[in-house]
Write an enzyme that holds these catalytic residues in place. Structure first.
Site, PDB file in Angstrom:
ATOM      1  CG  HIS A 189      -1.583   1.127   1.605  1.00  0.00           C
ATOM      2  ND1 HIS A 189      -1.163   1.911   2.632  1.00  0.00           N
ATOM      3  CD2 HIS A 189      -2.649   1.730   1.071  1.00  0.00           C
ATOM      4  CE1 HIS A 189      -1.958   2.951   2.716  1.00  0.00           C
ATOM      5  NE2 HIS A 189      -2.876   2.864   1.793  1.00  0.00           N
ATOM      6  CD  GLU A 199      -7.034  -9.119  -7.352  1.00  0.00           C
ATOM      7  OE1 GLU A 199      -5.967  -8.484  -7.326  1.00  0.00           O
ATOM      8  OE2 GLU A 199      -8.107  -8.661  -6.926  1.00  0.00           O
ATOM      9  CG  ASP A 223      -3.762  -9.244  -4.502  1.00  0.00           C
ATOM     10  OD1 ASP A 223      -3.144  -9.413  -3.434  1.00  0.00           O
ATOM     11  OD2 ASP A 223      -4.516  -8.277  -4.707  1.00  0.00           O
ATOM     12  CB  CYS A 270      -4.182  -3.406 -13.957  1.00  0.00           C
ATOM     13  SG  CYS A 270      -5.120  -4.479 -12.868  1.00  0.00           S
TER      14      CYS A 270
HETATM   15  C1  PEP Z   1      -2.964  -6.502  -8.228  1.00  0.00           C
HETATM   16  O1  PEP Z   1      -3.278  -7.245  -7.292  1.00  0.00           O
HETATM   17  O2  PEP Z   1      -2.085  -6.780  -9.059  1.00  0.00           O
HETATM   18  C2  PEP Z   1      -3.617  -5.203  -8.405  1.00  0.00           C
HETATM   19  C3  PEP Z   1      -3.438  -4.506  -9.496  1.00  0.00           C
HETATM   20  O3  PEP Z   1      -4.375  -4.718  -7.419  1.00  0.00           O
HETATM   21  P1  PEP Z   1      -3.831  -4.215  -6.000  1.00  0.00           P
HETATM   22  O4  PEP Z   1      -2.353  -3.969  -6.123  1.00  0.00           O
HETATM   23  O5  PEP Z   1      -4.581  -2.978  -5.702  1.00  0.00           O
HETATM   24  O6  PEP Z   1      -4.170  -5.339  -5.096  1.00  0.00           O
HETATM   25 MG    MG Z   2      -5.040  -6.958  -6.108  1.00  0.00          MG
END
Ligand code: PEP
Ligand code: MG
Length: 587
Positions: free
Chosen positions: A193, A434, A458, A505
């Site tokens: 985060h 994910e 993830d 992403c």
């Molecule tokens: C991911 O898990 O790759 C993703 C893009 O979402 P986050 O990083 O917000 O979990």
């Molecule tokens: Mg994620």
């Protein structure tokens, strides 16, 4: 350099500045027994400490309000309310009457409360654990005479480097970019985060330094090199020169890349790759829209609730989504529904579940609280009137979650209609792929979703069973592990068979070597952090898909992540040599 503390590169940029050390942890408290005659004095001391903590909170709140806004600063109001709680006072005073020193009495009550709140079935109570922890630290610091180092105290223009264990919501809302030039944390990894937030704020950051807060005294100067992930303590004049030169070179490379950002990303063998941006804060949208991005591939909406005392209402969410959609003027904008829990706030402060990453989070939490979820869905349906909005669901493991969301969307449409409120009827609904369950069962979703977006942050975590936020495991978090590559490949194949858009992403897409692998695995849409858009487009223009396919095949056949990386690296270097575009990127 023995004065270098090595961590993980989280957000690029090189900055030099004084350390602003913040040890935001509950201090050790002496177990003091007081004689009967001291009880009244000790109660007065406790009340005085609360009054001082309250004053302090009020001034932190006032200042945070000025640079972050009233909604964000509301977190401090909650903490002021906790301090005024009659039961808190009764309980602490009762312990003092049993001859405990004020520090210990307060410490015991706060420990009990934090535990009770953490176990509460109500998410609204669990959210308060972080606030209780902040209050716990603040009052004990006053009682023990420890200095307070709230980042709001840093004067504008100080160019300070904030060094702390982790970035809590209350610290996040205190970040004034005119005062803080960089962030360094003991905990965290590239995909946690704090790293995502630092990139969104455009602040250079190094995370995963493990023990920087205990190695530093707070009176040092440091160079923070967010691109290579190090902190150099009290650098020599020669070292400062070296870093300055590197900063200039990095800025030049970036400026060169930016000039070509508007050009299409077409490979040397004529294949078009769509490069979109990940947007985490509505404030970033305008700038991101000038990065060369062809839309938004992921808007993380959970950042709308960081540090907030209450969830944003429909109107506020609508305005935030609309702002992003309008900034991208008709280009696609994929907005992900709340992914809170795990390392994502606001259910935090400290983990309220034994296994937060496997816990009650993301789509699970939303579907269990339809009244909260529907506020977001209505705001999204309304914002979709202003452009090409697509809704994306996080952490999906079964198609039932998609169907249940569709049912709620239909209810929301009826409610909006009844209110006479304009909205978009047909909004594409897609999912984040994910979890291994979503990949292996990808064909189960094809009739129910409009697109797949692979969340590699993830997917790597759940496939390798490696906590993405644990600095001790940073070396084991290997997105190029052949098992991960094969899962990505499988998702692309299912998408192709059923004519579904598939994109990536996760953070992988932002890194040149991994973007190269992804193109080789068949991806034609990548969503990356806005600053990486020009770089990724440049990489695409310098390679051929046939070459990338050969490299990705070799990487998938490798037995280890190290071997896969080697297979990709020597090929990418063969295509680019030591071109400046690769010099500072994570290769
Ligand atoms: C991911 O898990 O790759 C993703 C893009 O979402 P986050 O990083 O917000 O979990
Ligand atoms: Mg994620």
């Amino acid at each position: 350099m023995d004065r270098a503390i090595v961590g993980t590169s989280a957000s690029p940029g090189i900055v030099l500045g004084p350390v602003h050390l913040l040890r935001w942890e509950v201090p050790d408290v002496p177990h003091l027994i007081i004689p009967d005659e001291d009880v009244d004095r000790e109660i007065a001391r406790f009340q005085d400490a609360v009054a001082r903590a309250r004053e302090r909170l009020q001034s932190v709140k006032d200042r945070a309000e000025r640079h972050a806004g009233p909604e964000e600063a509301a977190i401090f109001e909650v903490q002021i309310t906790i301090l005024a709680d009659a039961e808190l006072h009764t309980r602490v005073e009762s312990y003092i009457r049993q001859n405990l020193g004020a520090e210990k009495a307060f410490d015991l009550v706060l420990l009990e409360w934090r535990q009770q709140f953490a176990k509460s079935p109500s998410p609204l109570m669990r959210v308060r654990v972080g606030d209780l922890t902040d209050v716990h630290i603040r009052v004990l610091s006053v009682l023990l005479g420890l200095p307070d180092h709230d980042p709001v105290d840093v004067p504008k223009g100080a160019n300070a480097i904030l060094v702390t264990h982790d970035l809590t919501p209350s610290l996040t809302v205190q970040l004034d970019r005119e005062a803080i030039a960089g962030i360094a944390t003991d905990s965290g990894t590239r995909t946690s985060h704090v790293a995502i937030l630092a990139r969104s704020l455009g602040l250079p950051a190094v995370v995963g330094l493990r023990d920087a807060t205990s190695r530093l005294r707070g009176d040092e100067y440091v160079v923070l090199d967010g691109s290579s992930g190090i902190l150099v303590v009290n650098p020599s004049a020669a070292e400062i020169d070296t870093f300055r030169n590197r900063a200039v070179a990095e800025a030049q490379t970036e400026a060169e890349l930016f000039k070509a950002a508007g050009q299409d990303a077409i490979t040397t063998d004529g294949v078009r790759i769509t490069v979109r941006a990940n947007v985490d804060l509505p404030d970033e949208a305008e700038q991101a829209s000038h990065s060369g991005a062809e839309g938004v591939g992921l808007m993380r909406t959970e950042f709308l609730v960081v540090g907030r005392a209450t969830m944003p209402d429909e109107e506020e969410q609508y305005r935030a989504y609309r702002r992003v959609v309008e900034a991208f003027g008709g280009r696609p904008v994929v907005i992900r529904t709340f992914d809170v829990g795990g390392d994502k706030l606001p259910v935090g402060g400290f983990p309220s579940e034994p296994n937060p990453f496997l816990g009650w989070r993301a789509i699970r939490m939303c579907l269990d609280q339809p009244e909260i979820f529907k506020v977001q869905l209505r705001a999204l349906l309304r914002a979709a009137l202003h452009g090409d909005v697509r809704i994306m669901l996080p952490l999906i493991i079964t198609v039932d979650e998609v169907r249940e969301t569709r049912r709620l969307l239909a209810e929301c449409a009826q409610e909006l209609e009844a209110r006479g409120c304009a909205f978009q009827h047909a909004v594409p609904l897609g999912i984040m792929v994910e979890t291994p369950a979503a990949v292996i069962g990808a064909d189960a979703y094809v009739d129910d979703v409009a697109f797949f977006s692979i969340g590699t942050n993830d997917l790597v975590q759940y496939t390798l069973a490696v906590d993405r936020g644990n600095a001790n495991l940073a070396g084991r978090f290997t997105p190029l592990h052949p098992s991960v590559l094969r899962l990505i490949r499988r998702t692309v194949e299912v998408g192709a068979e059923h004519d579904l858009d598939v994109s990536v992403c996760g953070e992988m897409a932002s890194q040149p070597l991994m973007a190269f692998a992804l193109i080789g695995l068949g991806l034609r849409t990548l969503s990356v952090n806005p600053r990486s858009v020009p770089l990724v487009k440049r990489i695409v223009r310098g390679l051929s898909v046939s070459f990338a396919v050969e490299a990705a095949e070799a990487a998938m056949q490798a037995r280890t992540a190290v071997e896969a990386e080697r297979q990709l690296k020597y090929r990418l270097l063969a295509a680019f040599g030591d071109a400046a575009v690769l010099r500072d990127s994570v290769l």
